[in-house]
Write a protein that holds these residues in place. Sequence first.
Motif, PDB file in Angstrom:
ATOM      1  N   VAL A 125      41.806  29.041   9.693  1.00 56.47           N
ATOM      2  CA  VAL A 125      40.828  29.804   8.377  1.00 56.47           C
ATOM      3  C   VAL A 125      39.823  29.276   9.437  1.00 56.47           C
ATOM      4  N   LEU A 126      39.254  30.524  10.092  1.00 55.93           N
ATOM      5  CA  LEU A 126      38.287  30.408  11.167  1.00 55.93           C
ATOM      6  C   LEU A 126      36.243  30.793  11.246  1.00 55.93           C
ATOM      7  N   ALA A 127      37.230  31.571   9.828  1.00 53.85           N
ATOM      8  CA  ALA A 127      36.056  32.301   8.989  1.00 53.85           C
ATOM      9  C   ALA A 127      36.178  32.280   7.713  1.00 53.85           C
ATOM     10  N   LEU A 131      32.349  32.376  -0.988  1.00 48.71           N
ATOM     11  CA  LEU A 131      33.107  33.169  -2.129  1.00 48.71           C
ATOM     12  C   LEU A 131      34.353  32.252  -1.984  1.00 48.71           C
ATOM     13  N   ALA A 132      34.291  32.347  -0.505  1.00 48.24           N
ATOM     14  CA  ALA A 132      36.260  31.494  -0.209  1.00 48.24           C
ATOM     15  C   ALA A 132      35.839  30.013   0.031  1.00 48.24           C
ATOM     16  N   GLY A 133      34.666  30.287   0.505  1.00 49.68           N
ATOM     17  CA  GLY A 133      34.548  28.482   0.360  1.00 49.68           C
ATOM     18  C   GLY A 133      34.572  27.463  -1.091  1.00 49.68           C
ATOM     19  N   LEU A 134      33.891  29.134  -1.999  1.00 55.35           N
ATOM     20  CA  LEU A 134      33.749  27.855  -3.397  1.00 55.35           C
ATOM     21  C   LEU A 134      35.585  28.096  -3.527  1.00 55.35           C
ATOM     22  N   LEU A 135      36.157  28.916  -3.848  1.00 63.70           N
ATOM     23  CA  LEU A 135      37.830  29.051  -4.261  1.00 63.70           C
ATOM     24  C   LEU A 135      37.957  27.578  -3.146  1.00 63.70           C
ATOM     25  N   TYR A 136      38.325  27.537  -2.114  1.00 68.72           N
ATOM     26  CA  TYR A 136      38.934  26.065  -1.565  1.00 68.72           C
ATOM     27  C   TYR A 136      37.920  25.228  -1.624  1.00 68.72           C
ATOM     28  N   GLY A 137      36.442  24.916  -1.720  1.00 66.52           N
ATOM     29  CA  GLY A 137      35.605  23.992  -2.677  1.00 66.52           C
ATOM     30  C   GLY A 137      35.475  22.718  -1.019  1.00 66.52           C
ATOM     31  N   ARG A 138      35.656  23.772  -0.109  1.00 63.06           N
ATOM     32  CA  ARG A 138      34.793  23.256   0.785  1.00 63.06           C
ATOM     33  C   ARG A 138      34.839  23.722   2.469  1.00 63.06           C
ATOM     34  N   ALA A 263      31.136  32.234  -8.542  1.00 63.47           N
ATOM     35  CA  ALA A 263      29.610  32.383  -7.824  1.00 63.47           C
ATOM     36  C   ALA A 263      27.769  31.416  -8.411  1.00 63.47           C
ATOM     37  N   SER A 264      28.135  31.853  -9.716  1.00 67.11           N
ATOM     38  CA  SER A 264      26.621  31.252 -10.530  1.00 67.11           C
ATOM     39  C   SER A 264      26.934  29.822 -10.040  1.00 67.11           C
ATOM     40  N   LEU A 265      27.957  28.812 -10.379  1.00 72.03           N
ATOM     41  CA  LEU A 265      28.236  27.130 -10.431  1.00 72.03           C
ATOM     42  C   LEU A 265      27.456  27.332  -8.770  1.00 72.03           C
ATOM     43  N   GLY A 266      27.981  27.941  -8.024  1.00 71.35           N
ATOM     44  CA  GLY A 266      27.990  27.960  -6.350  1.00 71.35           C
ATOM     45  C   GLY A 266      26.083  27.673  -6.373  1.00 71.35           C
ATOM     46  N   ALA A 267      26.258  28.778  -6.794  1.00 71.08           N
ATOM     47  CA  ALA A 267      24.293  29.471  -6.764  1.00 71.08           C
ATOM     48  C   ALA A 267      23.618  28.104  -7.706  1.00 71.08           C
ATOM     49  N   ASP A 268      24.397  27.707  -8.400  1.00 72.04           N
ATOM     50  CA  ASP A 268      23.391  26.542  -9.124  1.00 72.04           C
ATOM     51  C   ASP A 268      23.224  25.153  -7.710  1.00 72.04           C
TER      52      ASP A 268
END
Length: 303
Positions: A125-127, A131-138, A263-268
């Motif tokens: 994964v180059l970029a 939301l993709a980062g939140l999906l994979y959690g890293r 997305a909202s959890l990530g925003a928090d």
Amino acid sequence: MDDLAGFLRTRRSRVDPAAAGIPTDSRRRVAGLRREEVAHLSGVSVDYYVRLEQGRATQPSEQVLDALARVLRLDGTEREHLSRLAGQRRHRARTPGNRVRPELLRVLELTVGAPALITNHRMDVLAGNRLAGLLYGRALPGLNTARHIFLEGEERGLYAAWESCTLDVVGHLRLSAGKYPDDPGLASLIGELSMGSERFRRLWARAEVRARTHGRKCYQHPLVGLLELHQENFSLPDDSGMELIVLSAPPGSATEDGLRLLASLGADADDARTTAEGACKAADGARPAVDGARTEADGPARR
């Protein structure tokens, strides 16, 4: 990493003789077609076909490849792979680089309602977008999805259809090995997966190829539950070997709600991180003033 002889042997073993019009009985011990049967059905000499499977004959004509593809019942992806393996010695594709153009990064930033990422032919994964980062959690740069699926056992639960995912991964890497046979990074990855995963070894030995284009992809996310997404793979038209992957949810679906919640959890989490960083900066800014005050207070005593 991959060769014409091995591919022919595995494809021959999976063809049902009866479907090819060859009578069988209980004395038959060969799985699939015999070499001489493939040669006869494709219109080439037995000696020539044997040399193909032994790696002693190279660069068969397109007519021969078409005949073999018909007899071995290859689909379009397999036929293309066969042609690429047969032409390796004539023209080998240059191993592409990993530089992602700024314009592509902007495309990721503009894709806000769906996880989106850019991968190379090795499945690095180059970029990726937020939301993709939140999906994979890293953090995504540095993640290799093949290694993630096969070797990082604690992450296996993220893939709701893990076995199907492994088939896709091996099929994609087979295609890449045929297209970029001189890529040491790809060879190293395949070796690492073979050493670390029995399932990878078994699937790799089957020599099946798969082109990732689109389809259902399910994730069991630890925070928002099951996400049933549709994956679209867009191959970039610049011979870079890169793909833009977008994972979308049907409008009004539970998965769409799940992505919004994620997305909202990530925003928090972002807000909490920003607040903490601001507090640290404020504290750091206050320290010199205190130290300065102490210096002034101490000054008269020293004088």
